[in-house]
Design an enzyme around this catalytic site. Structure first.
Site, PDB file in Angstrom:
ATOM      1  N   ARG A 170      -1.801  55.679  61.917  1.00  0.00           N
ATOM      2  CA  ARG A 170      -1.774  56.788  62.305  1.00  0.00           C
ATOM      3  C   ARG A 170      -2.264  58.077  61.368  1.00  0.00           C
ATOM      4  NH1 ARG A 170       3.543  54.457  63.197  1.00  0.00           N
ATOM      5  NH2 ARG A 170       4.260  53.990  65.373  1.00  0.00           N
TER       6      ARG A 170
ATOM      7  N   LYS B 298     -11.700  69.203  65.513  1.00  0.00           N
ATOM      8  CA  LYS B 298     -11.758  68.595  66.564  1.00  0.00           C
ATOM      9  C   LYS B 298     -12.518  67.469  66.301  1.00  0.00           C
ATOM     10  CE  LYS B 298     -11.893  72.415  70.081  1.00  0.00           C
ATOM     11  NZ  LYS B 298     -13.281  72.932  71.397  1.00  0.00           N
TER      12      LYS B 298
ATOM     13  N   GLU C 228     -26.022  76.851  67.225  1.00  0.00           N
ATOM     14  CA  GLU C 228     -24.568  77.543  67.374  1.00  0.00           C
ATOM     15  C   GLU C 228     -24.555  78.491  66.727  1.00  0.00           C
ATOM     16  OE1 GLU C 228     -22.073  76.109  69.273  1.00  0.00           O
ATOM     17  OE2 GLU C 228     -22.343  73.883  69.507  1.00  0.00           O
TER      18      GLU C 228
ATOM     19  N   LYS D  98     -15.869  81.359  62.793  1.00  0.00           N
ATOM     20  CA  LYS D  98     -15.254  79.946  63.253  1.00  0.00           C
ATOM     21  C   LYS D  98     -14.003  80.416  62.762  1.00  0.00           C
ATOM     22  CE  LYS D  98     -15.379  75.226  65.214  1.00  0.00           C
ATOM     23  NZ  LYS D  98     -16.298  74.579  66.048  1.00  0.00           N
TER      24      LYS D  98
ATOM     25  N   GLU E 135      -6.493  76.047  70.510  1.00  0.00           N
ATOM     26  CA  GLU E 135      -7.286  76.055  72.255  1.00  0.00           C
ATOM     27  C   GLU E 135      -6.499  76.106  72.961  1.00  0.00           C
ATOM     28  OE1 GLU E 135     -11.533  74.552  72.435  1.00  0.00           O
ATOM     29  OE2 GLU E 135     -10.599  74.584  74.343  1.00  0.00           O
TER      30      GLU E 135
ATOM     31  N   ARG F 136      -9.440  80.601  70.994  1.00  0.00           N
ATOM     32  CA  ARG F 136     -10.552  79.695  70.507  1.00  0.00           C
ATOM     33  C   ARG F 136     -11.062  79.338  71.789  1.00  0.00           C
ATOM     34  NH1 ARG F 136     -10.016  74.587  66.706  1.00  0.00           N
ATOM     35  NH2 ARG F 136     -11.993  73.951  66.412  1.00  0.00           N
TER      36      ARG F 136
ATOM     37  N   ASN G 225     -16.691  78.281  73.430  1.00  0.00           N
ATOM     38  CA  ASN G 225     -17.027  76.769  74.250  1.00  0.00           C
ATOM     39  C   ASN G 225     -18.254  78.060  75.127  1.00  0.00           C
ATOM     40  OD1 ASN G 225     -15.475  75.276  73.510  1.00  0.00           O
ATOM     41  ND2 ASN G 225     -13.642  75.667  75.280  1.00  0.00           N
TER      42      ASN G 225
ATOM     43  N   HIS H  23     -21.198  75.957  76.489  1.00  0.00           N
ATOM     44  CA  HIS H  23     -20.912  74.474  76.750  1.00  0.00           C
ATOM     45  C   HIS H  23     -20.582  73.871  77.447  1.00  0.00           C
ATOM     46  CE1 HIS H  23     -21.274  75.447  72.348  1.00  0.00           C
ATOM     47  NE2 HIS H  23     -20.934  73.870  71.706  1.00  0.00           N
TER      48      HIS H  23
ATOM     49  N   HIS I  77     -22.882  70.568  77.769  1.00  0.00           N
ATOM     50  CA  HIS I  77     -21.586  69.468  77.482  1.00  0.00           C
ATOM     51  C   HIS I  77     -21.842  68.298  79.515  1.00  0.00           C
ATOM     52  CE1 HIS I  77     -18.558  70.052  75.413  1.00  0.00           C
ATOM     53  NE2 HIS I  77     -19.428  69.594  74.071  1.00  0.00           N
TER      54      HIS I  77
ATOM     55  N   HIS J  24     -27.340  68.743  70.846  1.00  0.00           N
ATOM     56  CA  HIS J  24     -26.132  69.009  71.576  1.00  0.00           C
ATOM     57  C   HIS J  24     -26.671  70.653  71.567  1.00  0.00           C
ATOM     58  CE1 HIS J  24     -22.127  70.650  72.152  1.00  0.00           C
ATOM     59  NE2 HIS J  24     -21.944  71.586  70.784  1.00  0.00           N
TER      60      HIS J  24
END
Ligand code: GLY
Length: 356
Positions: A108, A130, A172, A223, A233, A237, A241, A244, A248, A258
């Site tokens: 956990r 993330k 990026e 960031k 998000e 936030r 993206n 993206h 993606h 990426h």
């Protein structure tokens, strides 16, 4: 060394700019820590963490999945890890994403830190909490948002990157420059040719190294500012993206880095923004010129690939029924999110695919 603190609701993360990988032992207890890394990184930098227990995984995006997570959980149990153990992800974005996911779910959740060794992971993947894995062909479908205790940013590790990996990270940084505003955009535009050409010749001058270092730090600050305001998000936030939606969709099917997919995705977002009359042609040209400096082709591929791209966009986790949140550009420093019907994206996809 300079420390930037990212203070998010779920916890704080210390971003250690210009700390050395060899100093990892100063930030966690060698006896309680397991380092997760990939073979290439271990071969290059293994001396810097030779006293730590180590798990070697594939650093490839295509192996960032639940199966690999399962093999890591098993190894952690073999190492008799418990809730007081600490885990460090040391490598590129696929390694840090995977490590953060495993650490935040094992027993956990145990504490963890990162040593991102690629430009992309230093400015983006390793920052902001993330963590996740790909599932059924879709990017980062399963994951958590949990902040690492620390992130060591060691610019020395960038020297061994291939030009392709380096340019992926630049993708990026370009994204941040469009989000941030004209000053940062113009600074990047004015230096990008020099940075890329010197990097390709493996001869970064001191001056260029200093500029690169500045661009990395500024990207991280942009960031941090956004993540502190909206860690989960729910709103702001989402601008991170930018580029993206398309990235993606093509990254896994095309098997490209990426950031390369992000470069194509930003061109897609710019052209879509111009088509919708948000971004004028002159500003679009400035963004396109910057993207072209990377040498990454911004067409999507041949027309026969259209359906595959559309299908992948339909599986994006940001999709809500037949709509998706898309990041549009008005200007450098002025991007916004709009929920649009998927079918309005298809025409742009068609335009960016060439006839064979
Ligand atoms: N890479 C986008 C984000 O961290 O929100």
């Amino acid at each position: 060394m300079k420390t930037i603190t990212l203070a998010a609701k779920s916890g704080q993360s210390r971003l250690l700019i210009n700390e050395r990988l060899e100093n990892l032992h100063k930030h966690c207890d060698v006896n309680k820590t397991v380092v997760i890394t990939d073979k290439n990184t271990a071969d290059l930098y293994g001396n810097g963490f030779k006293n730590f227990k180590t798990i070697i995984i594939s650093g490839e995006e295509k192996d960032k999945n639940l199966e690999t997570a399962g093999t890591i959980y098993k190894k952690l149990l073999e190492f008799s890890c418990d809730r007081h153990s600490f885990i460090v992800g040391l490598g590129g974005g696929a390694v840090t994403d995977m490590t953060g996911f495993v650490a935040s779910t094992f027993l956990r959740g145990v504490r963890f830190g990162f040593v991102p060794t690629t430009l992309l992971a230093q400015v983006d993947a390793g920052i902001g909490g993330k963590n996740g894995v790909n599932f059924m062909g879709s990017k980062n479908m399963i994951g958590t948002i949990t902040q690492p205790d620390f992130v060591i940013i060691d610019a020395n590790t960038l020297k061994t990157l291939s030009a392709r990996e380096f340019i992926s990270g630049i993708g990026e940084i370009i994204k941040y420059s469009i989000i941030a505003g004209e000053d940062f955009f113009n600074q990047l535009a004015g230096n990008l040719y020099l940075i890329i050409s010197e990097f390709q010749k493996k001869s970064l001058s001191e001056k260029t190294e200093a500029i690169l270092s500045y661009l990395i730090e500024e990207s991280i600050k942009i960031k941090v500012d956004i993540v502190e305001k909206d860690e989960k998000e729910t709103g702001l936030r989402k601008v991170l993206n930018l580029g993206h939606t398309l990235a993606h969709a093509i990254e896994l099917t095309e098997d490209i880095p990426h950031g390369e997919a992000v470069i194509k995705g930003i061109k897609f977002a710019a052209d879509f923004s111009t088509r919708e009359e948000f971004l004028n042609i002159e500003e679009n040209r400035k963004i396109t010129n910057m993207l072209e400096l990377t040498g990454v082709s911004t067409y999507l591929g041949i027309k026969t690939k259209r359906d595959k791209i559309k299908e992948a966009i339909c599986h994006d986790k940001k999709k809500k029924q037949d709509t998706i949140d898309f990041v549009f550009i008005r200007n450098a420093g002025d991007v916004f999110v709009s929920n649009i019907k998927l079918k309005t994206i298809w025409e742009v996809v068609d335009d960016m695919c060439i006839n064979q």
